[in-house]
Enzyme design. Structure first.
Site, short mmCIF file in Angstrom:
data_model
loop_
_atom_site.label_atom_id
_atom_site.label_comp_id
_atom_site.label_asym_id
_atom_site.label_seq_id
_atom_site.Cartn_x
_atom_site.Cartn_y
_atom_site.Cartn_z
N LYS A 186 41.18 34.82 38.31
CA LYS A 186 40.51 34.29 39.49
C LYS A 186 41.49 34.14 40.66
CE LYS A 186 36.33 33.90 37.84
NZ LYS A 186 36.23 34.39 36.45
C1 LIG Z 1 34.97 33.64 35.61
C2 LIG Z 1 33.58 33.23 35.86
C3 LIG Z 1 32.97 32.16 35.20
C4 LIG Z 1 33.58 31.46 34.01
O1 LIG Z 1 34.85 31.08 34.10
P1 LIG Z 1 35.81 30.91 32.81
O2 LIG Z 1 36.87 30.03 33.38
O3 LIG Z 1 36.32 32.27 32.46
O4 LIG Z 1 35.04 30.26 31.74
C5 LIG Z 1 31.70 31.77 35.57
N1 LIG Z 1 31.05 32.41 36.55
C6 LIG Z 1 31.57 33.46 37.20
C7 LIG Z 1 30.80 34.11 38.29
C8 LIG Z 1 32.85 33.91 36.87
O5 LIG Z 1 33.35 34.97 37.50
#
Ligand SMILES: *Cc1c(COP(=O)(O)O)cnc(C)c1O
Length: 396
Positions: A186
């Protein structure tokens, strides 16, 4: 959208603070922790950056969605409206609470189509969950009007759009609750981590308790705390929070570089006949973590995507056939394959996803290609990438 590209001395310093005391937990051990409260510090800084009253850190973005839904009182049989194009975490978090995911079409914003949302509302609907995919947002004004009219919770999944803005507000702060992920890919990362933000004091207090077994966090004797209601464990560790704290300082720099690289790439592709771009709702500004564009037909798009990969253009995604992000790939959801029994509410109320018509979503997703925007690219690399993409897309 990669904070992982810039892990460095600042992150190591923050982690070392924690390693030196050995207090890896965010609560308690006051005497041993040499006044380091990384999770708390991150929460205060993140709430300030997002211009909201409250932030609750948790162990992942998926946990953030689960905690946010639980904090708003959503439980068994409640229907939550979500898009066909998203990450699997959307339905995972809803199902984890025994609530019912109701999937609806997206439009050329690559997010929830407000008209499709309104058409899906029933007496059991409790929440609308737009997912701001690939750096840009849903039409939040339209969705908020629908939520106000039907008395529903508006929960923004801003996991892929940290730093984007809508009508002057940071994405995630417009609805009743906003969720973020700090997983490894992210915009900023904790290794693993997530956050719930809100201006609603009751939801904030619920989130604080729920993510730590229902602990009320009153006083400083953890063993003596009471449990006003049932909770779970979605806590973040001090080590993860420490990494995030260093990354948060770098956020504005990341966004600036993303915008520069995005703009160079976009200007090159804009000149090509037949290439159009994902619609950003009026009043919105993307976080520029992806450049998303449409080609005229599904067939051309498939051909173009293949040609881009063959020419070595990495980090270009064709989500339509990718098994993480679009309903086409979610056989396990369509067949409700679960280890144990699925609750009767979910079984009875869920759409038959094998029969539901998502041709409107197909018409958009079949023509969408997304290029990740890296911050480590040099100007020369961006220009080279733009030139290759331009050559291939023009020839097709
Ligand atoms: C990455 C992501 C999540 C979940 O995040 P994690 O930390 O990997 O559990 C939820 N929604 C979206 C749109 C994402 O890209």
């Amino acid at each position: 959208m990669p904070g992982f590209e810039i892990f460095g001395a600042e992150e190591r310093k923050q982690v070392n603070d924690v390693l030196e005391t050995g207090v890896l937990m965010r609560y308690g051990f006051d005497g041993m922790r040499n006044n380091h409260w990384k999770a708390k510090e991150f929460e205060i800084a993140f709430a300030k950056r997002m211009d909201v009253a409250h932030c609750q850190l948790v162990s992942s973005g998926t946990a953030a969605l689960t905690v946010a839904l639980a904090s708003a009182g959503i439980g068994a049989g409640d229907e939550v409206i979500m898009p066909t194009f998203t990450f699997v975490a959307s339905f995972e978090s809803i199902l984890a609470l025994g609530a019912v995911p109701i999937l609806v079409d997206i439009d050329d914003t690559l997010t929830l189509d407000p008209k499709a949302v309104e058409a899906a509302i029933t007496s059991k609907t409790k929440c609308v969950m737009p997912v701001h995919m690939c750096g840009s947002m849903a039409d939040l004004r339209a969705l908020k009007a629908i939520c106000d009219k039907h008395n529903l919770i508006l929960l923004e999944d801003a996991c892929q759009a940290l730093g984007g803005i809508y009508e002057g507000k940071p994405l995630g702060s417009y609805g009743d609750l906003g969720c973020f992920s700090f997983d490894y890919v992210k915009t900023i990362t904790c290794g693993e981590g997530g956050a719930v933000i809100t201006n609603n004091e009751k939801f904030a207090l619920n989130a604080d308790h729920y993510q730590d077994h229902g602990h009320d966090h009153v006083g400083n004797d953890r063993g003596a705390e009471t449990h006003p209601f049932l909770g779970y464990n979605f806590r973040i560790s001090e080590l993860n929070a420490a990494v995030g704290l260093a990354q948060l300082d770098k956020l504005d720099g990341i966004l600036k570089t993303q915008k520069e690289n995005y703009t160079m790439l976009r200007e090159a592709l804009e000149t090509i006949d037949g290439v159009t771009f994902r619609r950003v709702p009026e009043g919105g500004e993307e976080n520029h973590s992806f450049l998303n564009f449409f080609l005229p037909t599904e067939e051309i798009t498939k051909k173009a995507h293949k040609a881009l990969l063959e020419a070595g253009v990495d980090a270009c995604f064709y989500w339509y056939t990718n098994n993480w992000h679009y309903i086409n790939g979610w056989e396990h959801l369509r067949k409700l394959k679960s280890l144990g029994n699925i609750s009767s509410e979910v079984k009875n109320q869920m759409q038959d996803l094998n029969k539901t018509d998502f041709s409107k979503s197909d018409a958009v997703m079949g023509r969408t290609i997304s290029s990740l925007i890296k911050i480590g690219w040099t100007e020369k690399q961006v220009n080279e990438r733009a030139a290759i993409m331009k050559r291939i897309l023009s020839s097709i």
